[in-house]
Motif scaffolding. Structure first.
Motif, PDB file in Angstrom:
ATOM      1  N   GLY A   1       0.790  -1.223   0.000  1.00 32.67           N
ATOM      2  CA  GLY A   1       0.000   0.000   0.000  1.00 32.67           C
ATOM      3  C   GLY A   1       0.819   1.268   0.000  1.00 32.67           C
ATOM      4  O   GLY A   1       0.491   2.205   0.711  1.00 32.67           O
ATOM      5  N   ASN A   2       1.868   1.321  -0.773  1.00 33.47           N
ATOM      6  CA  ASN A   2       2.746   2.489  -0.862  1.00 33.47           C
ATOM      7  C   ASN A   2       3.460   2.824   0.446  1.00 33.47           C
ATOM      8  O   ASN A   2       3.885   3.956   0.650  1.00 33.47           O
ATOM      9  CB  ASN A   2       1.977   3.712  -1.375  1.00 33.47           C
ATOM     10  CG  ASN A   2       1.424   3.492  -2.760  1.00 33.47           C
ATOM     11  OD1 ASN A   2       2.121   2.972  -3.630  1.00 33.47           O
ATOM     12  ND2 ASN A   2       0.176   3.846  -2.970  1.00 33.47           N
TER      13      ASN A   2
ATOM     14  N   ALA B   1      -5.168   4.737   1.596  1.00 30.87           N
ATOM     15  CA  ALA B   1      -5.986   3.737   2.281  1.00 30.87           C
ATOM     16  C   ALA B   1      -5.097   3.017   3.292  1.00 30.87           C
ATOM     17  O   ALA B   1      -3.882   2.992   3.133  1.00 30.87           O
ATOM     18  CB  ALA B   1      -6.553   2.741   1.273  1.00 30.87           C
ATOM     19  N   PRO B   2      -5.710   2.426   4.314  1.00 32.54           N
ATOM     20  CA  PRO B   2      -4.892   1.752   5.315  1.00 32.54           C
ATOM     21  C   PRO B   2      -4.308   0.428   4.821  1.00 32.54           C
ATOM     22  O   PRO B   2      -4.825  -0.201   3.903  1.00 32.54           O
ATOM     23  CB  PRO B   2      -5.871   1.500   6.464  1.00 32.54           C
ATOM     24  CG  PRO B   2      -7.215   1.560   5.861  1.00 32.54           C
ATOM     25  CD  PRO B   2      -7.123   2.443   4.662  1.00 32.54           C
ATOM     26  N   VAL B   3      -3.221   0.035   5.482  1.00 35.00           N
ATOM     27  CA  VAL B   3      -2.657  -1.299   5.336  1.00 35.00           C
ATOM     28  C   VAL B   3      -3.001  -2.020   6.631  1.00 35.00           C
ATOM     29  O   VAL B   3      -2.915  -1.455   7.722  1.00 35.00           O
ATOM     30  CB  VAL B   3      -1.128  -1.247   5.139  1.00 35.00           C
ATOM     31  CG1 VAL B   3      -0.514  -2.640   5.203  1.00 35.00           C
ATOM     32  CG2 VAL B   3      -0.789  -0.573   3.821  1.00 35.00           C
ATOM     33  N   PHE B   4      -3.438  -3.270   6.506  1.00 30.51           N
ATOM     34  CA  PHE B   4      -3.803  -4.087   7.647  1.00 30.51           C
ATOM     35  C   PHE B   4      -2.798  -5.227   7.756  1.00 30.51           C
ATOM     36  O   PHE B   4      -2.469  -5.853   6.752  1.00 30.51           O
ATOM     37  CB  PHE B   4      -5.202  -4.681   7.454  1.00 30.51           C
ATOM     38  CG  PHE B   4      -6.254  -3.648   7.170  1.00 30.51           C
ATOM     39  CD1 PHE B   4      -6.926  -3.022   8.200  1.00 30.51           C
ATOM     40  CD2 PHE B   4      -6.576  -3.310   5.861  1.00 30.51           C
ATOM     41  CE1 PHE B   4      -7.896  -2.069   7.931  1.00 30.51           C
ATOM     42  CE2 PHE B   4      -7.545  -2.357   5.578  1.00 30.51           C
ATOM     43  CZ  PHE B   4      -8.204  -1.733   6.619  1.00 30.51           C
ATOM     44  N   ILE B   5      -2.321  -5.489   8.966  1.00 30.12           N
ATOM     45  CA  ILE B   5      -1.459  -6.640   9.202  1.00 30.12           C
ATOM     46  C   ILE B   5      -2.147  -7.506  10.254  1.00 30.12           C
ATOM     47  O   ILE B   5      -2.568  -7.007  11.304  1.00 30.12           O
ATOM     48  CB  ILE B   5      -0.060  -6.258   9.729  1.00 30.12           C
ATOM     49  CG1 ILE B   5       0.603  -5.205   8.851  1.00 30.12           C
ATOM     50  CG2 ILE B   5       0.824  -7.508   9.808  1.00 30.12           C
ATOM     51  CD1 ILE B   5       1.910  -4.671   9.432  1.00 30.12           C
ATOM     52  N   LYS B   6      -2.263  -8.787   9.947  1.00 32.17           N
ATOM     53  CA  LYS B   6      -2.900  -9.724  10.878  1.00 32.17           C
ATOM     54  C   LYS B   6      -1.979 -10.909  11.098  1.00 32.17           C
ATOM     55  O   LYS B   6      -1.465 -11.492  10.148  1.00 32.17           O
ATOM     56  CB  LYS B   6      -4.237 -10.197  10.307  1.00 32.17           C
ATOM     57  CG  LYS B   6      -4.964 -11.187  11.177  1.00 32.17           C
ATOM     58  CD  LYS B   6      -6.249 -11.619  10.494  1.00 32.17           C
ATOM     59  CE  LYS B   6      -6.776 -12.900  11.086  1.00 32.17           C
ATOM     60  NZ  LYS B   6      -7.883 -13.436  10.286  1.00 32.17           N
ATOM     61  N   LEU B   7      -1.781 -11.260  12.360  1.00 33.04           N
ATOM     62  CA  LEU B   7      -0.956 -12.395  12.740  1.00 33.04           C
ATOM     63  C   LEU B   7      -1.717 -13.176  13.798  1.00 33.04           C
ATOM     64  O   LEU B   7      -2.264 -12.575  14.730  1.00 33.04           O
ATOM     65  CB  LEU B   7       0.367 -11.886  13.301  1.00 33.04           C
ATOM     66  CG  LEU B   7       1.389 -12.905  13.772  1.00 33.04           C
ATOM     67  CD1 LEU B   7       2.791 -12.367  13.512  1.00 33.04           C
ATOM     68  CD2 LEU B   7       1.224 -13.272  15.221  1.00 33.04           C
TER      69      LEU B   7
END
Length: 173
Positions: A27-28, A143-149
């Motif tokens: 996302g840039n 726009a947001p970047v989402f990280i899920k772990l």
């Protein structure tokens, strides 16, 4: 002498590969990977912007941090995503949400622990007891970047601080 030169050549080659492997983009935004055990791997879905595997001592298998970026104006707001993540547990998990200050940019971090319902969005689910979800919502230029772990509670606890650093790394000075 030949062995020494070969060893030096391998060291230089390995160092060069590791230097290139310390950043990923989504996302840039450019994210800096933690020092060790975090490796970029090919994504398994077009929904994923990037995927990292994390080797954690004592864990049966590597954990996975998945980056999502849906494009300008997409992905929903922060609270909708937090609610969606918390809804992926069998019953309301023990959870907390905090705002991390990344040089003036607010990064939302969710930590939730309970029985995680693992599986594809519309497919069958497998209950995973004593699992923790770490989720980060990082504001991007459009726009947001989402990280899920997700993973076993004890394994995730060992890498939580590295996850926080990764989540705020695009804004580090």
């Amino acid at each position: 002498m030949k062995r020494l030169l070969t060893a030096l050549a391998l060291l230089c080659l390995t160092s060069g590969l590791r230097a290139e492997d310390t950043k990923i983009s989504a996302g840039n935004l450019n994210f800096t990977l933690p020092a060790s055990g975090w490796t970029s791997v090919p994504t398994s879905s077009p929904m994923r912007a990037a995927t990292l595997q994390i080797t954690v001592e004592g864990a049966e298998k590597p954990l996975e941090a998945i980056f999502y970026y849906f494009g300008a104006g997409q992905g929903g707001d922060t609270q909708a995503n937090i609610n969606r993540w918390l809804g992926q547990f069998e019953s309301p998990p023990e959870s907390k949400t905090e705002e991390l200050d990344a040089n003036g940019t607010k990064v939302s971090l969710v930590t939730a622990t309970g029985t995680y319902m693992d599986g594809a969005m519309f497919g069958p689910k497998t209950a995973k007891a004593d699992y923790t979800l770490l989720g980060a919502i990082i504001p991007g230029p459009d726009a947001p970047v989402f990280i899920k772990l997700t993973g076993p509670k004890d394994a995730v606890a060992k890498i939580t601080e590295d996850f926080k650093k990764l989540s705020t790394s695009p804004f580090a000075k």
